[in-house]
Design an enzyme around this catalytic site. Structure first.
Site, PDB file in Angstrom:
ATOM      1  N   SER A   1       0.847  -1.194   0.000  1.00 22.62           N
ATOM      2  CA  SER A   1       0.000   0.000   0.000  1.00 22.62           C
ATOM      3  C   SER A   1       0.880   1.241   0.000  1.00 22.62           C
ATOM      4  O   SER A   1       1.990   1.238   0.534  1.00 22.62           O
ATOM      5  CB  SER A   1      -0.865  -0.003   1.260  1.00 22.62           C
ATOM      6  OG  SER A   1      -1.439   1.261   1.466  1.00 22.62           O
TER       7      SER A   1
ATOM      8  N   TYR B   1      -2.191  -1.764  10.269  1.00 23.69           N
ATOM      9  CA  TYR B   1      -2.282  -1.886   8.806  1.00 23.69           C
ATOM     10  C   TYR B   1      -0.959  -1.495   8.140  1.00 23.69           C
ATOM     11  O   TYR B   1      -0.421  -2.238   7.307  1.00 23.69           O
ATOM     12  CB  TYR B   1      -3.419  -1.003   8.280  1.00 23.69           C
ATOM     13  CG  TYR B   1      -3.641  -1.131   6.788  1.00 23.69           C
ATOM     14  CD1 TYR B   1      -4.243  -2.261   6.253  1.00 23.69           C
ATOM     15  CD2 TYR B   1      -3.239  -0.119   5.920  1.00 23.69           C
ATOM     16  CE1 TYR B   1      -4.446  -2.383   4.877  1.00 23.69           C
ATOM     17  CE2 TYR B   1      -3.439  -0.238   4.545  1.00 23.69           C
ATOM     18  CZ  TYR B   1      -4.043  -1.374   4.037  1.00 23.69           C
ATOM     19  OH  TYR B   1      -4.229  -1.493   2.683  1.00 23.69           O
TER      20      TYR B   1
HETATM   21  N1  LIG Z   1      -8.796  -0.090  -1.074  1.00 27.24           N
HETATM   22  C1  LIG Z   1      -7.673   0.598  -0.929  1.00 27.24           C
HETATM   23  O1  LIG Z   1      -7.672   1.853  -0.882  1.00 27.24           O
HETATM   24  C2  LIG Z   1      -6.357  -0.111  -0.854  1.00 27.24           C
HETATM   25  C3  LIG Z   1      -5.187   0.658  -0.918  1.00 27.24           C
HETATM   26  C4  LIG Z   1      -3.951   0.027  -0.843  1.00 27.24           C
HETATM   27  C5  LIG Z   1      -3.892  -1.350  -0.713  1.00 27.24           C
HETATM   28  N2  LIG Z   1      -5.052  -2.071  -0.646  1.00 27.24           N
HETATM   29  C6  LIG Z   1      -4.933  -3.517  -0.504  1.00 27.24           C
HETATM   30  O2  LIG Z   1      -5.579  -4.134  -1.593  1.00 27.24           O
HETATM   31  C7  LIG Z   1      -6.017  -5.434  -1.209  1.00 27.24           C
HETATM   32  C8  LIG Z   1      -7.478  -5.599  -1.600  1.00 27.24           C
HETATM   33  O3  LIG Z   1      -8.227  -4.660  -0.844  1.00 27.24           O
HETATM   34  P1  LIG Z   1      -9.668  -4.129  -1.274  1.00 27.24           P
HETATM   35  O4  LIG Z   1      -9.655  -2.680  -1.005  1.00 27.24           O
HETATM   36  O5  LIG Z   1     -10.036  -4.635  -2.595  1.00 27.24           O
HETATM   37  O6  LIG Z   1     -10.557  -4.790  -0.104  1.00 27.24           O
HETATM   38  P2  LIG Z   1     -11.882  -5.656  -0.116  1.00 27.24           P
HETATM   39  O7  LIG Z   1     -12.827  -5.191  -1.168  1.00 27.24           O
HETATM   40  O8  LIG Z   1     -12.322  -5.671   1.309  1.00 27.24           O
HETATM   41  O9  LIG Z   1     -11.360  -7.119  -0.532  1.00 27.24           O
HETATM   42  C9  LIG Z   1     -10.582  -7.897   0.335  1.00 27.24           C
HETATM   43  C10 LIG Z   1     -10.487  -9.292  -0.244  1.00 27.24           C
HETATM   44  O10 LIG Z   1      -9.637 -10.072   0.611  1.00 27.24           O
HETATM   45  C11 LIG Z   1     -10.332 -11.271   0.980  1.00 27.24           C
HETATM   46  N3  LIG Z   1      -9.907 -11.697   2.310  1.00 27.24           N
HETATM   47  C12 LIG Z   1      -9.965 -11.000   3.464  1.00 27.24           C
HETATM   48  N4  LIG Z   1      -9.541 -11.764   4.477  1.00 27.24           N
HETATM   49  C13 LIG Z   1      -9.197 -12.965   3.951  1.00 27.24           C
HETATM   50  C14 LIG Z   1      -8.715 -14.178   4.488  1.00 27.24           C
HETATM   51  N5  LIG Z   1      -8.483 -14.349   5.797  1.00 27.24           N
HETATM   52  N6  LIG Z   1      -8.470 -15.206   3.647  1.00 27.24           N
HETATM   53  C15 LIG Z   1      -8.705 -15.075   2.330  1.00 27.24           C
HETATM   54  N7  LIG Z   1      -9.166 -13.958   1.749  1.00 27.24           N
HETATM   55  C16 LIG Z   1      -9.423 -12.921   2.568  1.00 27.24           C
HETATM   56  C17 LIG Z   1     -11.812 -10.898   0.928  1.00 27.24           C
HETATM   57  O11 LIG Z   1     -12.667 -12.022   0.721  1.00 27.24           O
HETATM   58  P3  LIG Z   1     -13.334 -12.885   1.903  1.00 27.24           P
HETATM   59  O12 LIG Z   1     -13.747 -11.913   2.966  1.00 27.24           O
HETATM   60  O13 LIG Z   1     -14.477 -13.638   1.269  1.00 27.24           O
HETATM   61  O14 LIG Z   1     -12.275 -13.829   2.350  1.00 27.24           O
HETATM   62  C18 LIG Z   1     -11.834 -10.001  -0.305  1.00 27.24           C
HETATM   63  O15 LIG Z   1     -11.899 -10.793  -1.477  1.00 27.24           O
HETATM   64  C19 LIG Z   1      -5.776  -5.532   0.302  1.00 27.24           C
HETATM   65  O16 LIG Z   1      -4.554  -6.219   0.525  1.00 27.24           O
HETATM   66  C20 LIG Z   1      -5.637  -4.082   0.718  1.00 27.24           C
HETATM   67  O17 LIG Z   1      -4.858  -3.933   1.879  1.00 27.24           O
HETATM   68  C21 LIG Z   1      -6.278  -1.492  -0.711  1.00 27.24           C
END
Ligand SMILES: NC(=O)c1ccc[n+]([C@@H]2O[C@H](COP(=O)([O-])OP(=O)(O)OC[C@H]3O[C@@H](n4cnc5c(N)ncnc54)[C@H](OP(=O)(O)O)[C@@H]3O)[C@@H](O)[C@H]2O)c1
Length: 252
Positions: free
Chosen positions: A141, A154
């Site tokens: 991130s 985080y």
């Molecule tokens: N959104 C942002 O602004 C942002 C910025 C920088 C980095 N990121 C990173 O991008 C990645 C995706 O984030 P997102 O924003 O798309 O979030 P999101 O929509 O909440 O998606 C998170 C995904 O991770 C899965 N997940 C969570 N816990 C898990 C576990 N224990 N085992 C397997 N799968 C799991 C969830 O599915 P289930 O709950 O069904 O398992 C879901 O598919 C993350 O690593 C986040 O830190 C996001």
């Protein structure tokens, strides 16, 4: 050679929502075979009915006992992986104004974001090594570029990912595995929709995924985006007192 045999194969974790879901669509649109994991199908469900080259493989990345069977299931769908995008993650914020702060959160967040990613590497590496040109991708991130309040858990988990991948890149070079660390800025997903602070340069998941997908083509060591946020965080890192005065909660 048939078209099916030419199809490249990617494993995407966290594919049921947000960035992972949007990335899944990018890879499918580009003709890849996608092996998609999360704990639940979630928003993948409608896609699964319409795409024969999309397969859901349930995996809780924190559960060691699932690792061997997930590897076996992956290899039953493909003898090798060309790419693995380890994207699954979660976010919680530590509240230091609480009289009894939730320190156990450190453990929870590190277990999912960091140890979960390490577990995922352990699952997919043998299959990546069977590809002629393997690519391992992890999602960190932009939060690692400068400190944010309440991001003790985080931010630390994402900084751990970044270091882990940079070290792993060295050790996997001898096996020709390229390693990329992605550093997205703010993306409008369920993970950020609960945020109450302002999120500069917020992107849609589709926009973020398209940028990531096209950047990954050249296999950079790191890809941080959007650049305007990178510049803002560079200033925060180089002018830490100013950054602190701007972001730290005011005296109670
Ligand atoms: N959104 C942002 O602004 C942002 C910025 C920088 C980095 N990121 C990173 O991008 C990645 C995706 O984030 P997102 O924003 O798309 O979030 P999101 O929509 O909440 O998606 C998170 C995904 O991770 C899965 N997940 C969570 N816990 C898990 C576990 N224990 N085992 C397997 N799968 C799991 C969830 O599915 P289930 O709950 O069904 O398992 C879901 O598919 C993350 O690593 C986040 O830190 C996001």
């Amino acid at each position: 050679m048939s078209q099916a045999m030419d199809r490249k194969v990617v494993w995407i974790t966290g594919a049921s929502s947000g960035i992972g879901l949007a990335l899944t669509k990018c890879y499918l649109d580009d003709g890849w075979k996608v092996l998609a994991s999360a704990r639940k199908q979630g928003e993948l469900e409608p896609l699964l009915d319409n795409h024969q080259h999309l397969t859901f493989i349930p995996f809780d990345i924190t559960d060691d006992s699932q690792m061997d069977s997930v590897r076996d299931t992956l290899s039953s769908y493909s003898a090798h992986l060309d790419c693995a995008v380890l994207n699954a993650g979660t976010c919680e914020y530590l509240d230091m104004t609480d009289t009894d702060p939730d320190w156990k959160m450190m453990d929870r967040i590190m277990s999912v974001n960091f140890i979960g990613l390490v577990n995922s590497v352990e699952v997919c590496l043998p299959l990546l090594k069977k590809s002629s040109r393997p690519h391992l991708v992890g999602v960190s991130s932009q939060a690692v570029q400068a400190a944010f309040p309440q991001a003790e858990a985080y931010g630390a988990s994402k900084a751990a990912i970044r270091y882990f991948l940079s070290s792993l890149r060295m050790d996997l070079k001898q096996f020709n595995v390229d390693v990329t660390c992605l550093l997205p800025g703010f993306v409008d997903t369920p993970l950020t929709q609960k945020n109450t602070f302002s999120m500069p340069f917020l992107m849609s998941p589709d926009d973020a995924a398209k940028r990531m997908f096209s950047a990954l083509e050249s296999r950079p060591f790191e890809y941080a985006f959007p650049k305007r946020l990178t510049a803002m965080l560079w200033a925060g890192r180089h002018f830490p007192k100013l950054w602190l005065s701007m972001l730290a909660p005011k005296n109670k």
